[in-house]
Design a protein around this motif. Structure first.
Motif, mmCIF file in Angstrom:
data_model
loop_
_atom_site.group_PDB
_atom_site.id
_atom_site.type_symbol
_atom_site.label_atom_id
_atom_site.label_comp_id
_atom_site.label_asym_id
_atom_site.label_seq_id
_atom_site.Cartn_x
_atom_site.Cartn_y
_atom_site.Cartn_z
ATOM 1 N N ALA A 241 0.674 -1.167 -0.098
ATOM 2 C CA ALA A 241 -0.121 0.205 0.019
ATOM 3 C C ALA A 241 0.752 1.300 0.008
ATOM 4 N N LEU A 242 1.006 1.943 -1.115
ATOM 5 C CA LEU A 242 2.003 2.969 -1.316
ATOM 6 C C LEU A 242 1.099 4.576 -1.407
ATOM 7 N N HIS A 243 1.684 5.074 -0.533
ATOM 8 C CA HIS A 243 1.051 6.654 -0.499
ATOM 9 C C HIS A 243 1.925 7.563 -1.415
ATOM 10 N N TRP A 244 1.451 7.818 -2.632
ATOM 11 C CA TRP A 244 2.424 8.495 -3.549
ATOM 12 C C TRP A 244 1.474 9.245 -4.516
ATOM 13 N N GLY A 245 2.454 9.941 -5.595
ATOM 14 C CA GLY A 245 1.719 10.371 -6.744
ATOM 15 C C GLY A 245 1.357 11.969 -6.202
ATOM 16 N N ASN A 246 0.973 12.637 -7.315
ATOM 17 C CA ASN A 246 0.411 13.950 -7.278
ATOM 18 C C ASN A 246 -1.144 14.025 -6.905
ATOM 19 N N GLU A 247 -1.458 15.016 -5.953
ATOM 20 C CA GLU A 247 -2.863 15.379 -5.594
ATOM 21 C C GLU A 247 -3.724 15.589 -6.938
ATOM 22 N N TYR A 248 -4.955 15.130 -6.911
ATOM 23 C CA TYR A 248 -5.823 15.664 -7.982
ATOM 24 C C TYR A 248 -5.334 15.179 -9.369
ATOM 25 N N GLN A 249 -4.352 14.363 -9.616
ATOM 26 C CA GLN A 249 -4.114 14.140 -10.914
ATOM 27 C C GLN A 249 -4.555 12.807 -11.408
ATOM 28 N N ARG A 250 -5.257 12.721 -12.479
ATOM 29 C CA ARG A 250 -6.046 11.417 -12.948
ATOM 30 C C ARG A 250 -5.094 10.272 -13.281
ATOM 31 N N GLN A 251 -3.883 10.592 -13.654
ATOM 32 C CA GLN A 251 -2.863 9.657 -14.403
ATOM 33 C C GLN A 251 -1.770 9.599 -13.292
ATOM 34 N N PRO A 252 -0.960 8.475 -13.025
ATOM 35 C CA PRO A 252 0.234 8.341 -12.408
ATOM 36 C C PRO A 252 1.495 9.188 -13.100
ATOM 37 N N ASN A 253 2.202 9.607 -12.167
ATOM 38 C CA ASN A 253 3.537 10.617 -12.709
ATOM 39 C C ASN A 253 4.573 9.531 -12.762
ATOM 40 N N GLN A 254 5.655 9.999 -13.484
ATOM 41 C CA GLN A 254 6.615 9.116 -13.741
ATOM 42 C C GLN A 254 7.265 8.408 -12.678
ATOM 43 N N GLU A 255 7.331 8.941 -11.665
ATOM 44 C CA GLU A 255 7.782 8.311 -10.608
ATOM 45 C C GLU A 255 7.236 7.040 -10.180
ATOM 46 N N GLN A 256 5.829 6.989 -9.866
ATOM 47 C CA GLN A 256 4.854 6.226 -9.690
ATOM 48 C C GLN A 256 5.134 4.955 -10.700
ATOM 49 N N ARG A 257 5.407 5.207 -11.827
ATOM 50 C CA ARG A 257 5.498 4.193 -12.952
ATOM 51 C C ARG A 257 6.965 3.292 -12.875
ATOM 52 N N GLN A 258 8.128 4.332 -12.257
ATOM 53 C CA GLN A 258 9.147 3.665 -12.273
ATOM 54 C C GLN A 258 9.186 2.922 -10.793
ATOM 55 N N LEU A 259 8.692 3.285 -9.801
ATOM 56 C CA LEU A 259 8.788 2.623 -8.497
ATOM 57 C C LEU A 259 7.979 1.161 -8.927
ATOM 58 N N ALA A 260 6.605 1.358 -9.413
ATOM 59 C CA ALA A 260 5.824 0.265 -9.423
ATOM 60 C C ALA A 260 6.663 -0.826 -10.222
ATOM 61 N N ASP A 261 7.232 -0.460 -11.497
ATOM 62 C CA ASP A 261 7.892 -1.243 -12.271
ATOM 63 C C ASP A 261 9.059 -2.058 -11.403
ATOM 64 N N GLU A 262 9.680 -1.320 -10.449
ATOM 65 C CA GLU A 262 10.850 -1.896 -9.953
ATOM 66 C C GLU A 262 10.389 -2.659 -8.824
ATOM 67 N N PHE A 263 9.373 -2.460 -7.947
ATOM 68 C CA PHE A 263 8.796 -3.229 -6.979
ATOM 69 C C PHE A 263 8.239 -4.421 -7.461
ATOM 70 N N ILE A 264 7.493 -4.493 -8.437
ATOM 71 C CA ILE A 264 6.817 -5.469 -9.061
ATOM 72 C C ILE A 264 7.990 -6.544 -9.530
ATOM 73 N N LYS A 265 8.865 -6.086 -10.348
ATOM 74 C CA LYS A 265 9.932 -6.968 -10.581
ATOM 75 C C LYS A 265 10.848 -7.530 -9.430
ATOM 76 N N ALA A 266 10.587 -6.820 -8.253
ATOM 77 C CA ALA A 266 11.546 -7.374 -7.319
ATOM 78 C C ALA A 266 10.850 -8.223 -6.632
ATOM 79 N N GLY A 267 9.544 -8.529 -6.791
ATOM 80 C CA GLY A 267 8.818 -9.438 -6.143
ATOM 81 C C GLY A 267 7.486 -9.132 -5.590
ATOM 82 N N ALA A 268 7.078 -7.954 -5.422
ATOM 83 C CA ALA A 268 5.842 -7.513 -5.229
ATOM 84 C C ALA A 268 4.592 -8.043 -5.958
ATOM 85 N N ASP A 269 3.259 -8.376 -5.544
ATOM 86 C CA ASP A 269 2.430 -9.028 -6.384
ATOM 87 C C ASP A 269 1.445 -8.003 -6.732
#
Length: 381
Positions: A241-269
């Protein structure tokens, strides 16, 4: 005497008898009898060591921010405290669907000792915890930018943790001690072990009290990678459960995308995202071995005093997990993510209710349809 001891003694006797019979067969120099007994012994061994195929399923759910502005808790005020139960009544049937439901408790329920308060430093009544449990919530994640809003004279979050423990509601993200912080929450849901971890990007500039670094998990890349590594051997599924991103923006920012990719590939499901206060879409991320992880970039607000510009649109995500054991190999699949859109309504900032979105449309609270929200939700741009 323990049952395992009785079983062990019986097992020794059976093995001893079989061994004597095998020995006698060999002494009689009977090749036929020896082969038959040996085959029987091997069959018995295989029967004892090869587990039967096993399959189980569990539906887990997640809802977004529970953020109690003054208009919300004043609406719940009664002569004897606060009653938030009516606010969740319209979505009870939805919230009961998952086998295990996680909510993001954003405003810390530290109780009246610290003064019930709203933006910018929140402190909520204990009764919101009771209402969430009554509605079907099984666990709360608590790491967010408001976790230590009320930090003096002591931390309100410690009062909240004491209440969670009193009523038996599992929590993660904020902690009462170093030992508590190092205890990974692994929830057994229908035989599927789910490790739940929670982190926040920051604390609105409020410093963590000296000597209490453990009180809240910050979104530190190395810390999360380390926790994922610790969680994997003791669980079937790792959920962040990650508290992240920019308030009130309906699309994820670049940091969210990069972290999601890294954490999923590290073993988060699975990742359940929070903080933007609006829904952001989901995304499947594929690993090198062909398996996939699921990211929900933001589940939006579920109950809050915020209105307009999609801030009153939330929802419950449900995901089906399947665990299968065959030939001593365990496989886990994550399938069928379904969003149930909701709408947090009020009438002149009173009579707060969370409705299924279609019902809110029927009542005239919004013109946004479930079909429109689901179409937006299913694909990141």
């Amino acid at each position: 005497m323990k049952k395992v001891s009785v079983i062990s003694i019986i097992g020794v006797l059976v093995i001893g008898i079989i061994s004597v019979l095998v020995y006698q067969g060999l002494q009689d120099n009977s090749s036929e009898n020896s082969e038959a007994l040996t085959a029987t012994l091997l069959e018995q061994k295989e029967a004892n060591t090869e587990p039967k195929p096993f399959k189980t399923k569990a539906v887990i759910g997640g809802i977004g921010d529970i953020l109690l502005h003054d208009t919300v808790y004043n609406d719940a005020l009664t002569e004897n405290g606060y009653d938030f139960n009516p606010m969740f009544k319209p979505v009870h049937s939805i919230l009961q669907k998952p086998d295990f439901l996680i909510a993001n408790q954003e405003s810390t329920p530290g109780g009246p000792e610290f003064g019930i308060s709203s933006y910018p430093t929140f402190n909520s009544p204990f009764e919101i915890v009771d209402a969430l449990m009554e509605a079907g919530v099984d666990m709360v994640t608590t790491a967010n930018n408001h976790s230590i809003d009320r930090r003096t004279p002591s931390l309100a979050l410690l009062s909240a943790i004491e209440y969670y423990e009193k009523v038996g509601l599992p929590y993660t993200g904020t902690f009462k001690s170093e030992e508590d912080r190092n205890t990974i929450r692994v929830m057994n849901v229908n035989g599927i072990k789910i490790a739940v971890l929670s982190y926040t990007y920051g604390l609105n500039g409020i410093p963590i009290p000296e000597g209490k670094d453990y009180v809240v998990n910050l979104l530190d890349r190395e810390l999360i990678l380390s926790d994922i590594e610790k969680a994997k051997p003791i669980s079937d599924v790792v959920l962040l459960a990650l508290h992240w991103g920019n308030e009130y923006q309906r699309q994820p920012n670049q940091e969210q995308r990069q972290l999601a990719d890294e954490f999923i590939k590290a073993g988060a499901d699975i990742i359940f995202g929070h903080h933007p206060h609006v829904l952001q879409p989901m995304q499947w991320i594929e690993r090198e071995d062909g398996s996939k992880g699921l990211v929900i970039y933001s589940l939006g607000n579920f109950l809050s005093g915020q209105i307009w510009d999609y801030k009153d649109i939330g929802g419950m995500i449900e995901v089906t997990l399947t665990k299968e054991i065959r030939n001593n190999e365990t496989t886990i699949s994550i399938e069928d993510p379904i969003l149930h859109p909701t709408f947090s309504s009020s009438i002149q900032f009173a009579n707060y209710r969370v409705y299924p979105l279609d019902e809110a449309v029927e009542k005239g609270f919004t013109s946004l349809s479930s079909a429109e929200i689901r179409e937006f939700f299913k694909e990141v741009k």
